[in-house]
Enzyme design. Structure first.
Site, PDB file in Angstrom:
ATOM      1  N   HIS A  89       1.003  -1.068  -0.125  1.00  0.00           N
ATOM      2  CA  HIS A  89      -0.150  -0.522  -0.096  1.00  0.00           C
ATOM      3  C   HIS A  89       0.147   1.184  -0.084  1.00  0.00           C
ATOM      4  CE1 HIS A  89      -3.695   2.724   1.356  1.00  0.00           C
ATOM      5  NE2 HIS A  89      -2.594   3.196   1.920  1.00  0.00           N
ATOM      6  N   GLU A  90       1.997   1.034   0.771  1.00  0.00           N
ATOM      7  CA  GLU A  90       3.023   2.505   0.818  1.00  0.00           C
ATOM      8  C   GLU A  90       3.544   2.227  -0.173  1.00  0.00           C
ATOM      9  OE1 GLU A  90       2.153   4.546   3.646  1.00  0.00           O
ATOM     10  OE2 GLU A  90       0.719   3.562   4.056  1.00  0.00           O
ATOM     11  N   HIS A  93       1.813   5.218  -2.469  1.00  0.00           N
ATOM     12  CA  HIS A  93       2.041   6.122  -2.827  1.00  0.00           C
ATOM     13  C   HIS A  93       3.416   6.726  -3.169  1.00  0.00           C
ATOM     14  CE1 HIS A  93      -2.319   6.682  -0.580  1.00  0.00           C
ATOM     15  NE2 HIS A  93      -1.844   5.420   0.334  1.00  0.00           N
TER      16      HIS A  93
END
Length: 495
Positions: A89-90, A93
C-alpha cells in the site's frame, strides 16, 4: 527509515510516463469505491438502527471465522499478510509521488494499539502545488495497489492446481491436515486421512465440506418428542432412513429396559419408522403407557445399520425421488431419532498413507487410487457422526491437495499453507483498501474527498470545508460503531 528514498524516487521518476497512466486508472476506481463503500456503511448503520441488524457486521464474522484459529501458524500468517499488504500500500503512494516529481522524506512504521501501520512522509508544500489530478494519483495509489494485490492473489489461487500438479493430486477427496482434540471427529479421523464423501456425495473442495455440513443441520425444534428417561429425543425431519430387516426389529425389542425409565444402551441408537410421504411418527405426544410408547421405536447398532440399503427422501439427490423411499417386503424404513439440534451424517474416508494400507496395496502408486478401491479398515471405511454440525465443520483443517506418493508426506502441509497465505493476503489487502476508501480521520479517503471536492465548481472554499468536516465526523463515528459491533460479534462467535 530513509534508506529507500533515492531508490524509490529513481524508479518512479524513470518510468513516470507509464506509472502516471497506471495510477490514473486507480483514481477512477478509488472514487467509485469511496462513494460505494461510504453509502454501504451508511445503509448498514441505518439497517442496524431500525432492523436491529446490519449487513456488514453480520457478514464479516461468517467470512473470517471459518478460516481463522488461534494456532501459531495462523497467527504468523496473519501478521505476515498484514505487513506485506501495508508495505505494498505504502509503496504505491511512494511510486506515485516519485512519478510526479515529489521526493519522499521518509517511511515510518508505527503501532496503533495492537494494529501495525506505516506511512510515507511527503513534502506537503510540493503536494499543494501539484495539479489536482496529480494529487489524486498519489492519494489513490495505495488503494489501487491493494486492489491489484487482491487480483494477484486470486490469480495465483486459480493457478495453484497447475503449479502443484507434479507433486500433488486433487479432486478426489480432502486430506485432513489437523483435527481439534476437543472435536468428536478426532475419534474417527486422523491427520493425513482423506475424506471421500458426505452422505454418499463426493467432495472435492473445502467449500463442499462446509456447504454439505451446513445443509445437514436439522432444525433445533420439533413437533414431536419421545421421552426416554431423562433424555428427550426430537424427531428428525432429514428423512435419512435405512431398510432394516424385520428380524433386527424383532430382536431390538428385547433391548428396551422398562423400569421407570425408557432408554437404549449407550452403544445403540434409537430408530423410528418412516413413511414415504415424508412423515415420521414418534410416539410420546399422547398420554399412553410406557410399553405403548416403545412399539415403533427400536435400538440398533449404528455401524451395522449404515451398511444397509438407504431409503427416505433426505439423502443427497433423492429429495424429490420417491423410488428411493421403498424397501423390500421383509424390511422397514427406519430413521434415527435425535435430540433437537443434532444431525446424522455419514462420512466416508480413506487412509491411503497408513502403513497397513500401503502394505496391503503392495506399492505406493495405489495410494492415490479412485474411491472405489478403498475398502474397509485398514484402508478406509464409513462412520456416522451424530451431533451439532455448526461447530464441527470448522474443527477439521482440510486441503484438496494431497501428495501423489507417500514419501512426500513431509511436504503435505505446503499446499495448505499456500492456500491459507493467499486467502489471508486477499482478505487483509481487501480490508485495507476498503477501510482507506472511507472519509475518516488520517486515512486516504479523507484526502481523496477533500481533493475531489475542489473539482466541484458550485461549492466555494468555505462550503467545501463544512462538507469535509461533516463527512469526516459522520463516517468516523459510523466506522467506530461498525467495528465495535464486528468485534463484539467475533467475541460471541468464538466464545
Amino acid at each position: 527509515i530513509y534508506v529507500f528514498n533515492d531508490m524509490i524516487f529513481n524508479l518512479g521518476w524513470k518510468h513516470a510516463r507509464y506509472t502516471r497512466a497506471w495510477f490514473s486508472l486507480g483514481v477512477y476506481f478509488s472514487l467509485v469505491a469511496l462513494v460505494g463503500i461510504s453509502l454501504l456503511l451508511l445503509w448498514d448503520s441505518i439497517g442496524a438502527l431500525y432492523f436491529r441488524r446490519g449487513s456488514i457486521s453480520a457478514w464479516l464474522p461468517n467470512i473470517l471465522a471459518p478460516s481463522f484459529s488461534g494456532s501459531i501458524m495462523d497467527t504468523s500468517i496473519i501478521i505476515a499478510s498484514t505487513i506485506l499488504s501495508i508495505a505494498f500500500h505504502e509503496f504505491g503512494h511512494a511510486i506515485a509521488a516519485a512519478s510526479e516529481g515529489v521526493q519522499m522524506e521518509y517511511v515510518a512504521i508505527f503501532m496503533a494499539v495492537l494494529f501495525p501501520g506505516a506511512l510515507v512522509a511527503l513534502n506537503y508544500d510540493l503536494l499543494e502545488n501539484l495539479p489536482l489530478f496529480s494529487m489524486l494519483r498519489i492519494y489513490c495509489a495505495g488503494i489501487w495497489h491493494n486492489v491489484i494485490f487482491c487480483a494477484a492473489c486470486v490469480l495465483m489461487a486459480l493457478l495453484l492446481p497447475l503449479v502443484l500438479c507434479p507433486l500433488y493430486v486433487s479432486g478426489d477427496g480432502l486430506i485432513v491436515m489437523g483435527v481439534s482434540q476437543s472435536s468428536s471427529l478426532s475419534r474417527s479421523l486422523s491427520v493425513h486421512d482423506v475424506i471421500l464423501s458426505v452422505d454418499g456425495l463426493n467432495i472435492r473442495r473445502t467449500d463442499d465440506w462446509m456447504k454439505m455440513l451446513a445443509q445437514g443441520t436439522v432444525e433445533k425444534t420439533s413437533s414431536h418428542e419421545f421421552l426416554g428417561g431423562s433424555q428427550s429425543y426430537g424427531a428428525t425431519n432429514s428423512g435419512k432412513g435405512y431398510c432394516v430387516p424385520n428380524s433386527w426389529m424383532d430382536a431390538s425389542k428385547n433391548l428396551w429396559q422398562i423400569n421407570d425409565k425408557l432408554s437404549c444402551p449407550d452403544e445403540l441408537i434409537v430408530f423410528g419408522k418412516f413413511s414415504c410421504n415424508g412423515s415420521a411418527y414418534f410416539p410420546g405426544t399422547d398420554k399412553v403407557s410406557d410399553k405403548k410408547q416403545t412399539e415403533d421405536l427400536y435400538c440398533l447398532i449404528a455401524k451395522d445399520v449404515v451398511k444397509l440399503k438407504k431409503c427416505g427422501n433426505g439423502w443427497r439427490g433423492t429429495e424429490d425421488d420417491d423410488s428411493n423411499c421403498t424397501c423390500l417386503e421383509e424390511e422397514c424404513c427406519l430413521v434415527p431419532v435425535l435430540t433437537p439440534g443434532f444431525s446424522w451424517i455419514e462420512i466416508s474416508y480413506a487412509r491411503p498413507y497408513s502403513l497397513e494400507c500401503l502394505q496391503k496395496e503392495g506399492n505406493l502408486s495405489s495410494s492415490h487410487a479412485t474411491n472405489d478401491n478403498f475398502g474397509p479398515s485398514p484402508c478406509g471405511g464409513t462412520f456416522v457422526y451424530v451431533g451439532d454440525l455448526s461447530s464441527t465443520a470448522s474443527s477439521v483443517k482440510l486441503s484438496p491437495y494431497r501428495p501423489r506418493w507417500a514419501f512426500f508426506l513431509l511436504i503435505a502441509d505446503v499446499p495448505y499453507i499456500l492456500e491459507n497465505c493467499l486467502s489471508c493476503l486477499l482478505h487483509v489487502s481487501a480490508a485495507l483498501a476498503a477501510v482507506n476508501c472511507l472519509p475518516v480521520y488520517f486515512l486516504d479517503g479523507d484526502a481523496i474527498l477533500e481533493t475531489a471536492l475542489r473539482y466541484v465548481a458550485w461549492f466555494n472554499r468555505r462550503q467545501q470545508r463544512v462538507i469535509i468536516k461533516v463527512c469526516r465526523f459522520l463516517w468516523t463515528v459510523l466506522s467506530i460503531i461498525m467495528f465495535s459491533r464486528f468485534l463484539y460479534s467475533m467475541t460471541v462467535y468464538y466464545g
